[in-house]
Design a protein around this motif. Sequence first.
Motif, short mmCIF file in Angstrom:
data_model
loop_
_atom_site.label_atom_id
_atom_site.label_comp_id
_atom_site.label_asym_id
_atom_site.label_seq_id
_atom_site.Cartn_x
_atom_site.Cartn_y
_atom_site.Cartn_z
N THR A 171 -0.59 -23.50 23.83
CA THR A 171 0.20 -23.21 22.63
C THR A 171 -0.68 -23.09 21.39
OG1 THR A 171 2.10 -24.40 23.56
CG2 THR A 171 2.08 -24.05 21.17
N HIS A 184 3.21 -20.72 18.83
CA HIS A 184 3.48 -19.78 19.92
C HIS A 184 3.37 -20.53 21.25
CE1 HIS A 184 3.20 -16.26 22.54
NE2 HIS A 184 3.55 -15.50 21.51
N ALA A 216 8.51 -18.71 20.37
CA ALA A 216 7.68 -18.73 19.17
C ALA A 216 8.54 -19.03 17.96
CB ALA A 216 6.96 -17.40 19.00
N CYS A 254 7.24 -9.26 20.48
CA CYS A 254 7.20 -10.72 20.51
C CYS A 254 6.93 -11.20 19.10
CB CYS A 254 6.14 -11.21 21.50
SG CYS A 254 4.47 -10.71 21.07
N ALA A 255 6.35 -12.37 18.96
CA ALA A 255 6.20 -12.94 17.63
C ALA A 255 5.13 -12.25 16.79
CB ALA A 255 5.86 -14.43 17.75
N THR A 256 4.22 -11.52 17.43
CA THR A 256 3.10 -10.96 16.69
C THR A 256 2.85 -9.48 16.95
OG1 THR A 256 1.54 -11.57 18.43
CG2 THR A 256 1.92 -13.18 16.66
#
Length: 621
Positions: A589, A543, A529, A26-28
Amino acid sequence: MDNKQLGNRIVQLVGGEGNINSLVHCATRLRFKLNDRQKADKEELRKIADVLTVVEKGGQFQVVIGNKVGKVYTEIMNDHNIHNEDSANEKETIEKVGVMAKSFEYISGTFSPLIPALAGAGMIKALLAILDILNLIDINGTTYAVLNAASSGLFYFLPIFVAISAAKKLNANPFVGGAIAAGLVDPNFTALLKADGQVSFMDIPLIVTDYSSTVFPLLIAMAVYAPLERFVKKRTPDTIQLFFIPMVGILVMVPLTALVFGPFAQYISLAIGAAVTYLVAKSAILTGVIIASIWPILVILGVHWGVVPIMIDNYSRGGDIIGPITAASTFAQMGIAFGIFLRAGKNKELRSLSFAATLSGLFAGVSEPILYGIVLRYKKLIPLLLVAGSIGGAIVATFNVRVFGFVFNSLLTIPAYSPTLGYILGIGASFLSATILAFVFGTEGKKKVAADKAEKAIEDKSSKTVAALDKTYDLSAPLKGEVMPLENVDDAVFSSGAMGKGVAIEPAEGMVSAPFDGNVVTLFPTKHAIGLISENGVEVLIHIGLDTVQLGGKYFDAHVEAGSAVKKGDKLVTFDIEGIKKAGYKATTPVIVTNTAEYLDVVQTKSRFVTLEEPILTIVK
């Protein structure tokens, strides 16, 4: 190490290519599905400079590495023969292994909105206990009667509140849920408790139960009512839905709960309570050690509210012993924070954090800032916390301390526990031992060194002119909604600050707009994200929702792409809040300044609600 070396090292430490069933990101974070989690070396992974933390959640082994996750993922997939499951299959896998997690999420989501009311009523009970001890109130007088009713009313009618909250959590009509519970505490029903002989409903034997102050029966009932309501709604003409759906719900669920769910839940609750009582009778010390040791772990995992119904059911059965034992753990956390405060020295940030966390714990019973802000930050403190909590838990259990109402574990609620002396000895031992252990053994380690460097940087900057410190940058809200501190987010990676400082927004509408003039650095394929950089170098991650990568892009629409130039207020992403929630995810978020380390401070707004383009963060250069 470069991205290629980092990827290869991570693969090696999770057990090698053969131990990886699949990998998504995912984004992280990298999200591994491992064949054998025991082969993964979490401690060695955490020692890697580029690894922020490691999390096991929802059937996944997650390695958090921040903004460069996409590049590391690409290197891993290029160098290794690893399967990348599509989002649908991954979601199915999580659902298969996450029944228990979903159950705790349901209970936690039901009780979270009720906590302020429960805590307020519990504090009134504690206040009455103090006034009684000091002989400042007549317990036989009308003043006491009124105040006692004010504190007891919520607990007596708790099934109604639980049903309303649970139905809302499951997207069913909350007031019909409340009506179902009301039928079970109505005087006409409770009068059956005094009936002579066998009681039956339509010739079916009925075990009449006193539902006041209970929670389990209604938690089960609402879990059945929610799908029933949807089933009936799909098959009912619009012209009669207004009355027919509630009528069917109440008509079916009240008798069904009385006949089945009520007795079943009561037997389960009684069994759990009896098991704890049995363990205390056999070995009070061991019971206290076990409960006090696992409590902080349950809090960290966010599943501790799942135990609250058991505690509440114990109130009417001779009092609850679980709560007093967990208090030992809570006061151990306060002692850890105080010990760190005494040891922090010139580290002003750590001194301020630990002092504030100590006070919030002692006088409000709030321990999350200690757990997420200090204990998880310095992992060496975890065994010290468990030892100190176990000492106090053993003492509390030995004295068989009980509590008869919901109260947070703080100094102000001591009179609510009986015997008070045993409780004071237990929590005092936990606090004192934790303080000594934290002060003696400290917080050395990789993150301590980083904190010292950050403190030195702050001290260096503070010596500059006031004009230099006045160089600030306001970050505007990218979406409209309710502001919450980042540490309250139900995700350890965000709440711990590992990704950077920031804030979270509970969105009121499904649109994210650009908080400044700049560029889109990254837009995740599932569009949940987006990473941005402003014209003056502020890097921000937005996010949308928690774990929403599992939705595979469903409910999200992107209006920009990676590399796009944006102006403040430009529409970036739109999303369906209700769709996300119905799918079982939170829309909370986080808005993170990912290059926080490059600034003197990032300060959150004091506003509780924000509109688009209203400042939410002030970044001090």
